[in-house]
Write an enzyme that holds these catalytic residues in place. Sequence first.
Site, short mmCIF file in Angstrom:
data_model
loop_
_atom_site.label_atom_id
_atom_site.label_comp_id
_atom_site.label_asym_id
_atom_site.label_seq_id
_atom_site.Cartn_x
_atom_site.Cartn_y
_atom_site.Cartn_z
N CYS A 2 33.78 30.50 38.90
CA CYS A 2 33.55 29.08 38.62
C CYS A 2 34.78 28.56 37.92
O CYS A 2 35.57 29.33 37.39
CB CYS A 2 32.34 28.90 37.73
SG CYS A 2 30.86 29.68 38.37
N ARG A 27 38.11 28.48 43.30
CA ARG A 27 37.44 29.54 42.56
C ARG A 27 35.93 29.55 42.82
O ARG A 27 35.28 30.57 42.64
CB ARG A 27 37.68 29.36 41.07
CG ARG A 27 39.14 29.39 40.69
CD ARG A 27 39.29 28.99 39.26
NE ARG A 27 38.64 29.95 38.39
CZ ARG A 27 39.26 31.01 37.89
NH1 ARG A 27 40.51 31.23 38.16
NH2 ARG A 27 38.62 31.84 37.10
N TRP A 74 30.10 28.53 41.58
CA TRP A 74 29.78 29.49 42.64
C TRP A 74 28.54 30.21 42.14
O TRP A 74 28.59 30.92 41.15
CB TRP A 74 30.94 30.46 42.81
CG TRP A 74 30.85 31.37 43.99
CD1 TRP A 74 31.15 31.07 45.29
CD2 TRP A 74 30.47 32.75 43.99
NE1 TRP A 74 30.99 32.18 46.07
CE2 TRP A 74 30.57 33.22 45.30
CE3 TRP A 74 30.05 33.63 42.99
CZ2 TRP A 74 30.25 34.53 45.66
CZ3 TRP A 74 29.74 34.92 43.34
CH2 TRP A 74 29.84 35.36 44.66
N ASN A 98 31.26 29.59 32.37
CA ASN A 98 31.58 30.62 33.38
C ASN A 98 31.13 31.95 32.82
O ASN A 98 31.30 32.19 31.62
CB ASN A 98 33.09 30.72 33.60
CG ASN A 98 33.63 29.55 34.36
OD1 ASN A 98 32.88 28.73 34.87
ND2 ASN A 98 34.95 29.48 34.43
N GLY A 99 30.65 32.84 33.67
CA GLY A 99 30.25 34.17 33.20
C GLY A 99 28.76 34.38 33.34
O GLY A 99 28.08 33.62 34.04
N GLU A 479 42.36 45.97 56.74
CA GLU A 479 42.69 44.65 56.20
C GLU A 479 42.60 43.59 57.31
O GLU A 479 42.16 42.47 57.06
CB GLU A 479 44.09 44.68 55.56
CG GLU A 479 44.63 43.34 55.11
CD GLU A 479 43.80 42.61 54.06
OE1 GLU A 479 42.82 43.19 53.53
OE2 GLU A 479 44.11 41.44 53.79
N LYS A 483 40.21 40.33 57.00
CA LYS A 483 40.70 38.95 57.09
C LYS A 483 39.90 38.17 58.11
O LYS A 483 39.49 37.05 57.87
CB LYS A 483 42.18 38.91 57.51
CG LYS A 483 43.24 39.12 56.50
CD LYS A 483 43.46 38.03 55.50
CE LYS A 483 42.53 38.16 54.32
NZ LYS A 483 42.82 39.21 53.38
N GLU A 486 36.37 37.39 56.85
CA GLU A 486 36.36 36.44 55.74
C GLU A 486 36.47 35.00 56.20
O GLU A 486 35.75 34.14 55.71
CB GLU A 486 37.53 36.72 54.77
CG GLU A 486 37.29 37.85 53.81
CD GLU A 486 38.48 38.04 52.87
OE1 GLU A 486 38.26 38.08 51.66
OE2 GLU A 486 39.63 38.15 53.34
N HIS A 502 33.95 59.68 68.19
CA HIS A 502 32.81 60.28 67.50
C HIS A 502 31.71 59.25 67.21
O HIS A 502 30.87 59.48 66.35
CB HIS A 502 33.28 60.93 66.19
CG HIS A 502 34.28 62.02 66.38
ND1 HIS A 502 33.99 63.16 67.10
CD2 HIS A 502 35.57 62.14 66.00
CE1 HIS A 502 35.06 63.95 67.13
NE2 HIS A 502 36.04 63.35 66.47
N LYS A 595 37.29 33.08 45.15
CA LYS A 595 38.61 33.70 45.05
C LYS A 595 38.59 34.93 44.14
O LYS A 595 39.15 35.96 44.47
CB LYS A 595 39.60 32.66 44.53
CG LYS A 595 41.03 33.16 44.40
CD LYS A 595 41.63 33.46 45.76
CE LYS A 595 43.04 33.99 45.69
NZ LYS A 595 43.36 34.76 46.90
C1 G6P Z 1 37.07 38.52 46.10
C2 G6P Z 1 37.83 37.77 47.17
C3 G6P Z 1 38.70 38.74 47.97
C4 G6P Z 1 39.60 39.52 47.04
C5 G6P Z 1 38.79 40.26 45.97
C6 G6P Z 1 39.65 40.93 44.90
O1 G6P Z 1 36.08 39.30 46.66
O2 G6P Z 1 36.96 37.07 48.03
O3 G6P Z 1 39.48 38.01 48.90
O4 G6P Z 1 40.37 40.43 47.77
O5 G6P Z 1 37.95 39.33 45.30
O6 G6P Z 1 40.29 39.95 44.12
P1 G6P Z 1 41.46 40.29 43.12
O7 G6P Z 1 41.77 38.98 42.45
O8 G6P Z 1 40.93 41.31 42.15
O9 G6P Z 1 42.60 40.83 43.90
#
Ligand code: G6P
Length: 600
Positions: A2, A27, A74, A98-99, A479, A483, A486, A502, A595
Amino acid sequence: MCGIVAYTGPRDAVPILTEGLARLEYRGYDSAGIAVIGRSGDLRVRKAEGRVAEMAAGLPARFKGGAGVGHTRWATHGEPSDANAHPHVAGTVAVVHNGIIENADELRAKLVADGIELTSETDSEVLPHLIARSGATELEDAVREALSQIVGTYGIAVVDTRHPGVLVVARNGSPVVLGIGEKEMFAASDVAALVRYTRQVVHLDDGELATLRPDGFRTSTLDARATSKEPSVIETEEAAYDAEGYTHFMRKEIHEQPAAVERALRGRLDARFHTAHLGGLDLDPREARAIRRVKILGCGSAYYAGQMGAQLIEELARIPADAEPASEFRYRNPVVEADTLYVAVSQSGETYDTLAAVQELRRKGGRVLGVVNAVGSAIARECDGGVYLHAGPEIAVASTKAYTSTAVVFALLALHLGRIHDLSPADGRRIAEGLRALPAQIEEILRQEDRIASLAGDLAKYRSMLFVGRVRGWPVAREGAQKLKEVSYVHAEAYPASELKHGPLALVSPELPTVAIVPDDELVDKNRSTLGEIRARQGRVVTIGHRATDEDAVVVPKNEPELDPILLTIPLQLLAYHAAVALGHDVDKPRNLAKSVTVD
Ligand code: G6P
């Protein structure tokens, strides 16, 4: 996760709060709200489910104030709704939080038993009530009293119409930064909200509280001992927080990668001994030699970059290394060894699972190194030493440049450890030259964007995709699948190419295309035979590699085999981005994600 923003000063707080919230929206973005103290001393509150712009659009012209707080959310406790949006209000008090308040149920029950009517399902709502009930004359003391009853994490900002012009903020586990202006003060959870107004900032520490008035601020601990803070200057340009003509931050950040890699390398390569110097490592050669194992921890893309890093360390330094999701590690009572180097990876430096893993490690006496982008963040401060990425702010939820810079920093770490162990000067020089070549080679890949975009448009028609890679290609495949999931919401599954026969080969059909990572290394023939198995079952294959075999091949420039995975990831970022654009999705703010996830 948040975002919070707060202001006190001579200007109308409303546009400052809404503009700041828009910058923090990456965020968290399921609801937003603001509360300001009007010129006549009344509390004006507006909050709504949806984006900041929707909330701001509904504000009447007379909605103005001199001090106020704002929030973009969020959801954790309670679904996104108008009632659950912040600020939460009790009488004259408004709070953004936040938290997570862990004892919220207990506190809510007590308040209800005392006849208080709670209007949301959130943990945060207890805060304004606890503050409003305090008999303290100063707002700061009332907040302190309320926080003493809370178990959990918080970054908060509070206004109270009984104290016009006063803001109280506090931090425990969720960042709060103060911004110092000319006869005005700001606070936010992230400097992104402040850069437009001031460069002078003060980062609060956990367990610290600050009272802000237009003419200044004072800080103290939760038990009321005064603390003294030196302001620091934000070095990042304001433009770094803007999309600067790009349609999306994700595309801007993909294109920033050559410059980000330059910055990650700057001043770190040693041409005399063909090694790397990492200032913040705090590890003398004897200690580095004593490392028997490396364990890398992170979440999401940070974890996949860590897997790439583990391979680089094993290959170049011949030290056993592996990566594990920090979120798993912290819950499984891990064995912590004195001769293991633990490395925590995080772009934001705030991810709670990673932070908790670091804290658990430190408690058990483990030595932890941070590979972090956000300077001064919680994880960076918690670690014994660290290496900053210097990638600049990453705003898009899906990580791109931070991922690449993390991989580059791991290559530097592997080179450093390798040259202390058995990597020869010739191999050291080879890797250093390879690293220096990366920025120009990334540029070369970015020039193929149009072709990759048309391939992405084509692939976006499928409902599901396989990503396969072998050994060095395996973290790349993971990765790539991450991506795509996401931002495009197309189902994607990554598999080691060797494991295909397998199990998942059963899925292969004309409806399931495969994106295969095929570097020109010692395993290229093995990879080609796997692709033959897929094609024999009428599966479409798109290769990301060094040879143009057919029209579905993306060819990237060749670097050293150990560094090739860094380059092979770039087309996959473009593929995911353009698939999401083709499908009309909100690329920078994908559904259900945030984020940095600063809660359990
Ligand atoms: C969230 C985001 C991801 C990110 C992960 C780790 O889940 O949606 O895209 O890779 O956090 O974030 P960080 O800031 O610790 O790299």
